[in-house]
Design a protein around this motif. Structure first.
Motif, PDB file in Angstrom:
ATOM      1  N   TYR A   1      -9.080 -17.702  75.769  1.00 45.95           N
ATOM      2  CA  TYR A   1     -10.045 -18.802  75.752  1.00 45.95           C
ATOM      3  C   TYR A   1      -9.373 -20.080  75.260  1.00 45.95           C
ATOM      4  N   TRP A   2     -10.015 -21.200  75.523  1.00 43.96           N
ATOM      5  CA  TRP A   2      -9.546 -22.511  75.068  1.00 43.96           C
ATOM      6  C   TRP A   2     -10.331 -22.908  73.833  1.00 43.96           C
ATOM      7  N   LYS A   3      -9.675 -23.479  72.817  1.00 43.95           N
ATOM      8  CA  LYS A   3     -10.324 -23.858  71.557  1.00 43.95           C
ATOM      9  C   LYS A   3      -9.864 -25.245  71.145  1.00 43.95           C
ATOM     10  N   CYS A   4     -10.794 -26.070  70.723  1.00 41.16           N
ATOM     11  CA  CYS A   4     -10.490 -27.409  70.223  1.00 41.16           C
ATOM     12  C   CYS A   4     -10.396 -27.354  68.700  1.00 41.16           C
ATOM     13  N   PHE A   5      -9.332 -27.925  68.145  1.00 39.96           N
ATOM     14  CA  PHE A   5      -9.139 -27.925  66.699  1.00 39.96           C
ATOM     15  C   PHE A   5      -9.264 -29.318  66.096  1.00 39.96           C
TER      16      PHE A   5
ATOM     17  N   THR B   1     -10.667 -32.435  64.161  1.00 45.50           N
ATOM     18  CA  THR B   1     -11.571 -32.623  63.029  1.00 45.50           C
ATOM     19  C   THR B   1     -11.847 -34.104  62.847  1.00 45.50           C
ATOM     20  N   TYR B   2     -13.028 -34.390  62.348  1.00 45.26           N
ATOM     21  CA  TYR B   2     -13.447 -35.755  62.035  1.00 45.26           C
ATOM     22  C   TYR B   2     -13.901 -35.749  60.582  1.00 45.26           C
ATOM     23  N   GLY B   3     -12.953 -35.896  59.669  1.00 50.13           N
ATOM     24  CA  GLY B   3     -13.287 -35.786  58.249  1.00 50.13           C
ATOM     25  C   GLY B   3     -13.658 -34.350  57.951  1.00 50.13           C
ATOM     26  N   ALA B   4     -14.882 -34.127  57.509  1.00 52.03           N
ATOM     27  CA  ALA B   4     -15.350 -32.777  57.189  1.00 52.03           C
ATOM     28  C   ALA B   4     -15.966 -32.081  58.399  1.00 52.03           C
ATOM     29  N   THR B   5     -16.086 -32.785  59.514  1.00 50.31           N
ATOM     30  CA  THR B   5     -16.707 -32.230  60.710  1.00 50.31           C
ATOM     31  C   THR B   5     -15.642 -31.723  61.662  1.00 50.31           C
ATOM     32  N   ARG B   6     -15.869 -30.550  62.213  1.00 49.25           N
ATOM     33  CA  ARG B   6     -14.922 -29.961  63.157  1.00 49.25           C
ATOM     34  C   ARG B   6     -15.588 -29.866  64.528  1.00 49.25           C
ATOM     35  N   CYS B   7     -14.819 -30.196  65.577  1.00 51.10           N
ATOM     36  CA  CYS B   7     -15.326 -30.071  66.945  1.00 51.10           C
ATOM     37  C   CYS B   7     -15.543 -28.588  67.253  1.00 51.10           C
ATOM     38  N   SER B   8     -16.610 -28.275  67.938  1.00 51.32           N
ATOM     39  CA  SER B   8     -16.911 -26.865  68.227  1.00 51.32           C
ATOM     40  C   SER B   8     -16.576 -26.486  69.662  1.00 51.32           C
ATOM     41  N   GLY B   9     -15.717 -27.277  70.305  1.00 54.09           N
ATOM     42  CA  GLY B   9     -15.409 -27.027  71.703  1.00 54.09           C
ATOM     43  C   GLY B   9     -14.609 -25.755  71.929  1.00 54.09           C
ATOM     44  N   TYR B  10     -15.080 -24.907  72.831  1.00 51.83           N
ATOM     45  CA  TYR B  10     -14.316 -23.748  73.291  1.00 51.83           C
ATOM     46  C   TYR B  10     -14.798 -23.398  74.690  1.00 51.83           C
ATOM     47  N   GLU B  11     -13.940 -22.725  75.424  1.00 48.57           N
ATOM     48  CA  GLU B  11     -14.283 -22.349  76.789  1.00 48.57           C
ATOM     49  C   GLU B  11     -13.461 -21.129  77.171  1.00 48.57           C
ATOM     50  N   TRP B  12     -14.108 -20.122  77.760  1.00 46.24           N
ATOM     51  CA  TRP B  12     -13.388 -18.938  78.198  1.00 46.24           C
ATOM     52  C   TRP B  12     -12.508 -19.298  79.376  1.00 46.24           C
ATOM     53  N   VAL B  13     -11.337 -18.680  79.446  1.00 47.91           N
ATOM     54  CA  VAL B  13     -10.438 -18.896  80.576  1.00 47.91           C
ATOM     55  C   VAL B  13     -11.051 -18.211  81.782  1.00 47.91           C
ATOM     56  N   THR B  14     -11.100 -18.925  82.900  1.00 47.39           N
ATOM     57  CA  THR B  14     -11.694 -18.375  84.119  1.00 47.39           C
ATOM     58  C   THR B  14     -10.705 -17.445  84.806  1.00 47.39           C
ATOM     59  N   ALA B  15     -11.191 -16.678  85.770  1.00 44.76           N
ATOM     60  CA  ALA B  15     -10.349 -15.721  86.490  1.00 44.76           C
ATOM     61  C   ALA B  15      -9.183 -16.429  87.172  1.00 44.76           C
ATOM     62  N   ALA B  16      -9.364 -17.663  87.608  1.00 50.96           N
ATOM     63  CA  ALA B  16      -8.291 -18.416  88.265  1.00 50.96           C
ATOM     64  C   ALA B  16      -7.192 -18.788  87.271  1.00 50.96           C
ATOM     65  N   ASN B  17      -7.527 -18.830  85.984  1.00 55.02           N
ATOM     66  CA  ASN B  17      -6.562 -19.213  84.956  1.00 55.02           C
ATOM     67  C   ASN B  17      -6.199 -18.039  84.048  1.00 55.02           C
ATOM     68  N   THR B  18      -6.187 -16.829  84.568  1.00 58.53           N
ATOM     69  CA  THR B  18      -5.848 -15.665  83.742  1.00 58.53           C
ATOM     70  C   THR B  18      -4.412 -15.768  83.265  1.00 58.53           C
ATOM     71  N   PRO B  19      -4.092 -15.143  82.136  1.00 49.83           N
ATOM     72  CA  PRO B  19      -2.743 -15.277  81.592  1.00 49.83           C
ATOM     73  C   PRO B  19      -1.692 -14.680  82.527  1.00 49.83           C
ATOM     74  N   ASN B  20      -0.528 -15.310  82.544  1.00 55.19           N
ATOM     75  CA  ASN B  20       0.553 -14.786  83.373  1.00 55.19           C
ATOM     76  C   ASN B  20       1.260 -13.645  82.642  1.00 55.19           C
ATOM     77  N   GLU B  21       2.252 -13.053  83.287  1.00 54.24           N
ATOM     78  CA  GLU B  21       2.939 -11.879  82.745  1.00 54.24           C
ATOM     79  C   GLU B  21       3.567 -12.149  81.384  1.00 54.24           C
ATOM     80  N   SER B  22       4.168 -13.345  81.185  1.00 56.05           N
ATOM     81  CA  SER B  22       4.810 -13.639  79.903  1.00 56.05           C
ATOM     82  C   SER B  22       3.772 -13.756  78.786  1.00 56.05           C
ATOM     83  N   ASP B  23       2.579 -14.282  79.101  1.00 62.10           N
ATOM     84  CA  ASP B  23       1.513 -14.356  78.097  1.00 62.10           C
ATOM     85  C   ASP B  23       1.082 -12.959  77.674  1.00 62.10           C
TER      86      ASP B  23
END
Length: 108
Positions: free
Chosen positions: A35-39, A41-63
């Motif tokens: 999945y994709w995760k945003c890290f 931060t805005y002071g004490a506030t953290r962005c909550s962005g995340y998104e699952w990797v789609t089938a088209a973007n599945t990890p390659n063999e090295s991953d």
């Protein structure tokens, strides 16, 4: 576990437009799922962005080869916990030995 933060695969957060990191889920329900995760931060506030990797973007063999099994990580953590406990016991024995020696020297 971070598997990619290269600019070639960079994905932008849908909330703050910052670059996201590609991670592997460790949860029991989604174990090994990337999945994709945003890290951002805005002071004490953290962005909550995340998104699952789609089938088209599945990890390659090295991953996949770079993934560490969560059971292995738990086993390593248990070994480290045991080693730390042994270390504490050895330090305690060393202190006791030192105190014993000090008492013997004082009696002389």
């Amino acid at each position: 576990m971070l598997i990619s933060s290269s600019n070639t695969e960079a994905k932008r957060c849908q909330h703050c437009n910052a670059e996201m990191a590609k991670l592997i889920s460790k949860s029991e329900r989604n174990l090994g799922r990337p999945y994709w995760k945003c890290f951002t931060t805005y002071g004490a506030t953290r962005c909550s962005g995340y998104e699952w990797v789609t089938a088209a973007n599945t990890p390659n063999e090295s991953d996949i080869q770079n993934q560490v099994d969560v059971k292995d990580l738990n086993a390593y953590a248990e070994v480290i916990r045991i080693l730390k406990a042994i270390h504490k016991i050895l330090l305690l024995l060393l202190v006791i030995s030192f105190l014993n020696l000090a008492v013997k020297l004082m009696k002389k």
